[in-house]
Structures are given as structure tokens and as C-alpha cells.
Design a protein around this motif. Structure first.
Motif, mmCIF file in Angstrom:
data_model
loop_
_atom_site.group_PDB
_atom_site.id
_atom_site.type_symbol
_atom_site.label_atom_id
_atom_site.label_comp_id
_atom_site.label_asym_id
_atom_site.label_seq_id
_atom_site.Cartn_x
_atom_site.Cartn_y
_atom_site.Cartn_z
ATOM 1 N N SER A 58 1.088 -1.322 2.626
ATOM 2 C CA SER A 58 1.760 -0.983 1.372
ATOM 3 C C SER A 58 2.798 0.115 1.582
ATOM 4 C CB SER A 58 0.744 -0.509 0.337
ATOM 5 O OG SER A 58 1.401 0.001 -0.811
ATOM 6 N N PRO A 59 3.969 -0.005 0.959
ATOM 7 C CA PRO A 59 4.951 1.079 1.013
ATOM 8 C C PRO A 59 4.501 2.319 0.255
ATOM 9 C CG PRO A 59 5.692 -0.663 -0.453
ATOM 10 C CD PRO A 59 4.476 -1.186 0.242
ATOM 11 N N ALA A 60 3.408 2.225 -0.494
ATOM 12 C CA ALA A 60 2.846 3.431 -1.114
ATOM 13 C C ALA A 60 2.259 4.361 -0.063
ATOM 14 C CB ALA A 60 1.775 3.049 -2.130
ATOM 15 N N ASN A 61 1.927 3.813 1.113
ATOM 16 C CA ASN A 61 1.345 4.610 2.188
ATOM 17 C C ASN A 61 2.361 5.058 3.229
ATOM 18 O OD1 ASN A 61 -0.989 2.683 1.177
ATOM 19 N ND2 ASN A 61 -1.964 4.453 2.123
ATOM 20 N N ARG A 62 3.355 4.199 3.519
ATOM 21 C CA ARG A 62 4.404 4.580 4.456
ATOM 22 C C ARG A 62 5.603 3.659 4.268
ATOM 23 N NH1 ARG A 62 3.232 2.195 10.567
ATOM 24 N NH2 ARG A 62 3.003 0.005 9.943
ATOM 25 N N VAL A 63 6.758 4.174 4.629
ATOM 26 C CA VAL A 63 8.000 3.393 4.619
ATOM 27 C C VAL A 63 8.703 3.641 5.953
ATOM 28 C CG1 VAL A 63 10.236 3.059 3.504
ATOM 29 C CG2 VAL A 63 8.223 3.549 2.097
ATOM 30 N N PRO A 64 9.067 2.599 6.692
ATOM 31 C CA PRO A 64 8.876 1.179 6.364
ATOM 32 C C PRO A 64 7.414 0.767 6.457
ATOM 33 C CG PRO A 64 9.799 1.406 8.569
ATOM 34 C CD PRO A 64 9.805 2.771 7.975
ATOM 35 N N SER A 65 7.014 -0.058 5.515
ATOM 36 C CA SER A 65 5.600 -0.391 5.351
ATOM 37 C C SER A 65 5.016 -1.160 6.525
ATOM 38 C CB SER A 65 5.407 -1.205 4.072
ATOM 39 O OG SER A 65 6.184 -2.401 4.109
ATOM 40 N N ILE A 117 4.952 -5.760 1.172
ATOM 41 C CA ILE A 117 3.521 -5.495 0.989
ATOM 42 C C ILE A 117 2.743 -6.768 1.287
ATOM 43 C CG2 ILE A 117 3.599 -6.048 -1.488
ATOM 44 C CD1 ILE A 117 1.572 -3.728 -1.902
ATOM 45 N N ASP A 118 1.541 -6.600 1.825
ATOM 46 C CA ASP A 118 0.685 -7.739 2.155
ATOM 47 C C ASP A 118 -0.561 -7.733 1.280
ATOM 48 O OD1 ASP A 118 2.359 -8.571 4.208
ATOM 49 O OD2 ASP A 118 1.298 -7.411 5.729
ATOM 50 N N PHE A 119 -0.983 -8.939 0.894
ATOM 51 C CA PHE A 119 -2.212 -9.121 0.129
ATOM 52 C C PHE A 119 -3.099 -10.108 0.876
ATOM 53 C CE2 PHE A 119 1.013 -8.067 -3.092
ATOM 54 C CZ PHE A 119 0.407 -6.999 -3.731
ATOM 55 N N VAL A 120 -4.318 -9.669 1.198
ATOM 56 C CA VAL A 120 -5.273 -10.493 1.931
ATOM 57 C C VAL A 120 -6.341 -10.979 0.964
ATOM 58 C CG1 VAL A 120 -6.962 -10.551 3.794
ATOM 59 C CG2 VAL A 120 -4.879 -9.187 4.046
ATOM 60 N N GLY A 122 3.959 -2.280 -13.066
ATOM 61 C CA GLY A 122 4.322 -0.883 -13.208
ATOM 62 C C GLY A 122 3.723 0.051 -12.176
ATOM 63 N N LEU A 123 2.898 -0.471 -11.276
ATOM 64 C CA LEU A 123 2.231 0.369 -10.286
ATOM 65 C C LEU A 123 2.451 -0.191 -8.888
ATOM 66 C CD1 LEU A 123 -1.186 0.816 -12.134
ATOM 67 C CD2 LEU A 123 0.704 2.467 -12.064
ATOM 68 N N LEU A 124 2.273 0.656 -7.888
ATOM 69 C CA LEU A 124 2.340 0.214 -6.507
ATOM 70 C C LEU A 124 0.985 0.482 -5.864
ATOM 71 C CD1 LEU A 124 3.974 -0.963 -4.203
ATOM 72 C CD2 LEU A 124 4.799 1.332 -3.669
ATOM 73 N N PRO A 125 0.212 -0.571 -5.583
ATOM 74 C CA PRO A 125 -1.128 -0.365 -5.008
ATOM 75 C C PRO A 125 -1.043 0.192 -3.593
ATOM 76 C CG PRO A 125 -0.552 -2.689 -4.987
ATOM 77 C CD PRO A 125 0.531 -1.995 -5.752
ATOM 78 N N ARG A 126 -2.103 0.875 -3.195
ATOM 79 C CA ARG A 126 -2.174 1.496 -1.885
ATOM 80 C C ARG A 126 -3.046 0.679 -0.942
ATOM 81 N NH1 ARG A 126 -0.139 6.537 -1.838
ATOM 82 N NH2 ARG A 126 -1.200 6.947 0.138
ATOM 83 N N ASN A 127 -2.892 0.933 0.348
ATOM 84 C CA ASN A 127 -3.730 0.276 1.349
ATOM 85 C C ASN A 127 -5.213 0.475 1.009
ATOM 86 O OD1 ASN A 127 -1.479 -0.468 2.821
ATOM 87 N ND2 ASN A 127 -1.666 1.200 4.304
ATOM 88 N N GLY A 128 -5.966 -0.608 1.109
ATOM 89 C CA GLY A 128 -7.390 -0.550 0.843
ATOM 90 C C GLY A 128 -7.774 -0.849 -0.587
ATOM 91 N N ASP A 129 -6.808 -0.844 -1.506
ATOM 92 C CA ASP A 129 -7.114 -1.235 -2.887
ATOM 93 C C ASP A 129 -7.487 -2.709 -2.931
ATOM 94 O OD1 ASP A 129 -6.464 1.311 -3.710
ATOM 95 O OD2 ASP A 129 -4.586 0.765 -4.693
ATOM 96 N N VAL A 130 -8.472 -3.037 -3.740
ATOM 97 C CA VAL A 130 -8.806 -4.432 -3.986
ATOM 98 C C VAL A 130 -8.327 -4.785 -5.389
ATOM 99 C CG1 VAL A 130 -10.620 -6.151 -4.232
ATOM 100 C CG2 VAL A 130 -10.761 -4.442 -2.405
ATOM 101 N N ILE A 131 -7.390 -5.708 -5.469
ATOM 102 C CA ILE A 131 -6.822 -6.127 -6.750
ATOM 103 C C ILE A 131 -7.667 -7.280 -7.294
ATOM 104 C CG2 ILE A 131 -4.776 -6.966 -7.931
ATOM 105 C CD1 ILE A 131 -4.499 -4.185 -6.587
ATOM 106 N N ASP A 132 -8.126 -7.125 -8.508
ATOM 107 C CA ASP A 132 -8.873 -8.192 -9.168
ATOM 108 C C ASP A 132 -7.985 -8.739 -10.283
ATOM 109 O OD1 ASP A 132 -10.662 -9.951 -10.237
ATOM 110 O OD2 ASP A 132 -12.302 -8.521 -10.431
ATOM 111 N N ALA A 133 -7.290 -9.824 -9.979
ATOM 112 C CA ALA A 133 -6.363 -10.419 -10.927
ATOM 113 C C ALA A 133 -7.067 -11.545 -11.673
ATOM 114 C CB ALA A 133 -5.127 -10.948 -10.202
ATOM 115 N N THR A 134 -7.322 -11.333 -12.926
ATOM 116 C CA THR A 134 -8.037 -12.325 -13.740
ATOM 117 C C THR A 134 -7.110 -13.463 -14.092
ATOM 118 O OG1 THR A 134 -9.402 -10.572 -14.666
ATOM 119 C CG2 THR A 134 -9.381 -12.684 -15.839
ATOM 120 N N ALA A 135 -7.634 -14.687 -13.995
ATOM 121 C CA ALA A 135 -6.839 -15.863 -14.326
ATOM 122 C C ALA A 135 -6.482 -15.866 -15.799
ATOM 123 C CB ALA A 135 -7.611 -17.130 -13.954
#
Length: 205
Positions: free
Chosen positions: A20-27, A39-42, A192-205
Motif C-alpha cells: 500500500s502507498p499508505a506505508n511507502r511510496v513507491p509502494s 496497491i495490491d489486494f490478496v 475516501g480512505l487509503l488502507p494500510r498493509n495488513g488491513d483486511v477489507i471486508d467488502a459486503t456484497a
């Protein structure tokens, strides 16, 4: 032209944030191909984990189908027009443990091969003069074509392991032109936010 683009998450379910670019740039440790703010999402399971690590996974490569998110739908994170769609690259094995060392040694060769070698199967969406790229999709899974208008939440393809990818994930970046060789990176946020490395995003359908 805006220097920041706010997106919806391009998925549902649970996904782990990496690079995430919230942790470093270049990400991603490089500004090559305008990836400074990428940014990567696993995709992970309900417990927030990827495929279990076993002795076998430390010693040899793994089928991408073993990972919980391989084949999950990747959604349009913004309204716009598809200006590029590519899905003929193969999904290669995932690499963790010792296999990842050998894979890392081929990084320079892939970078020299160009954008497609890194991005794998991908979609470009143009929105308000900014281009959003979603990369590493499953071979043959892309469901949109250039010129097609998409709305937020439309299915673009499936999460895969094509291109420069050690396990199935989705790489997202924003750029100021579709000419990737000349593009400048555009900062992005999600709802409106930039998640950080290690955050787990729970996106509800």
C-alpha cells in the motif's frame, strides 16, 4: 486533471492489503510503469488467511486454484469506459517459501519484457481523464471489451495469477494516460480512505 481518484473496492468478500502507498511510496519499490501509488489486494478466507502454508508449499510451487480467492469476481471500482482489455496470458503457479527466491531472480527479466509481462491479464477503465488499471486476472476471464461503458460493481473478470504475481491477487493503479510508457501515477483512495498493509477489507456484497 485530478491528482487523486476515489474508488470503490473492486471486489466483495475479504481481502488482505499489501504493497500500500499508505506505508511507502513507491509502494512496489519502483516507479516503473507509473506504479508509485499502486496497491495490491490478496483474497483471503473468512479467517483472513490465504492458502495454508505447508512443508510442500515451502519447497515447491503451488497450483493457483489452491488459493481461496482464485477465480473470485473482480468488479469495476469506478464508472467509465473500458479502453483496454487483455486476457490471453496464462495463470502460472504460485510461489512461496524457497520457490519465491527463484521467482524473484527473474524479476528484472519480466520488467524488461514490458507492461504485459508484469500486469498479465488486465483491464483499463477511463474515468474523467484518469485511467484505472486492474491486473493479474484469470486467463480468458475478462468479460468487457474496449468501448464498453461500465458502472461501479460490473464484473470485469476474475482474480488470477497472471503476470508478475506470486499468488492470486488484484493489482490496482491509476494513471494519467493509457500510454503506460509515458504515464504518471495518480494517487487513489477507496471510499475516501487509503488502507494500510495488513488491513483486511471486508467488502459486503
Amino acid at each position: 486533471m485530478a491528482d487523486l481518484l476515489d474508488l470503490e473496492y473492486p471486489f466483495t468478500g475479504r481481502w488482505l492489503v499489501q504493497n500500500s502507498p499508505a506505508n511507502r511510496v513507491p509502494s512496489h519499490g519502483t516507479a516503473l510503469f507509473a506504479t508509485s501509488y499502486a496497491i495490491d489486494f490478496v483474497p483471503v478466507n473468512d479467517a483472513g488467511r490465504s492458502a495454508p502454508i505447508t512443508l510442500g508449499s515451502l519447497l515447491r510451487s503451488e497450483r493457483p486454484e489452491r488459493f481461496p480467492g482464485f477465480g473470485r469476481s473482480v468488479l469495476a471500482p469506478v464508472q467509465g469506459v473500458v479502453i483496454a482489455a487483455h486476457d490471453v496470458e496464462p495463470d502460472h503457479p504460485a510461489h512461496r517459501g524457497f520457490p519465491s527466491i527463484g521467482y524473484a531472480l527473474t524479476q528484472q527479466r519480466r520488467a524488461q519484457a514490458g507492461w504485459v509481462a508484469l500486469a498479465g491479464n488486465h483491464v483499463f477503465i477511463e474515468s474523467g481523464g484518469i485511467v484505472v488499471a486492474l491486473c493479474h486476472l484469470v486467463h480468458g476471464s475478462v468479460r468487457v471489451q474496449p468501448g464498453q461503458h461500465v458502472q461501479v460493481g460490473d464484473v470485469l473478470g476474475q482474480c488470477g495469477n497472471s503476470g508478475n504475481s506470486t499468488e492470486p491477487h488484484v493489482h490496482v493503479q491509476a494513471i494519467d494516460t493509457a500510454d503506460i510508457a509515458r504515464a504518471n501515477a495518480v494517487r487513489l483512495t477507496f471510499n475516501g480512505l487509503l488502507p494500510r498493509n495488513g488491513d483486511v477489507i471486508d467488502a459486503t456484497a
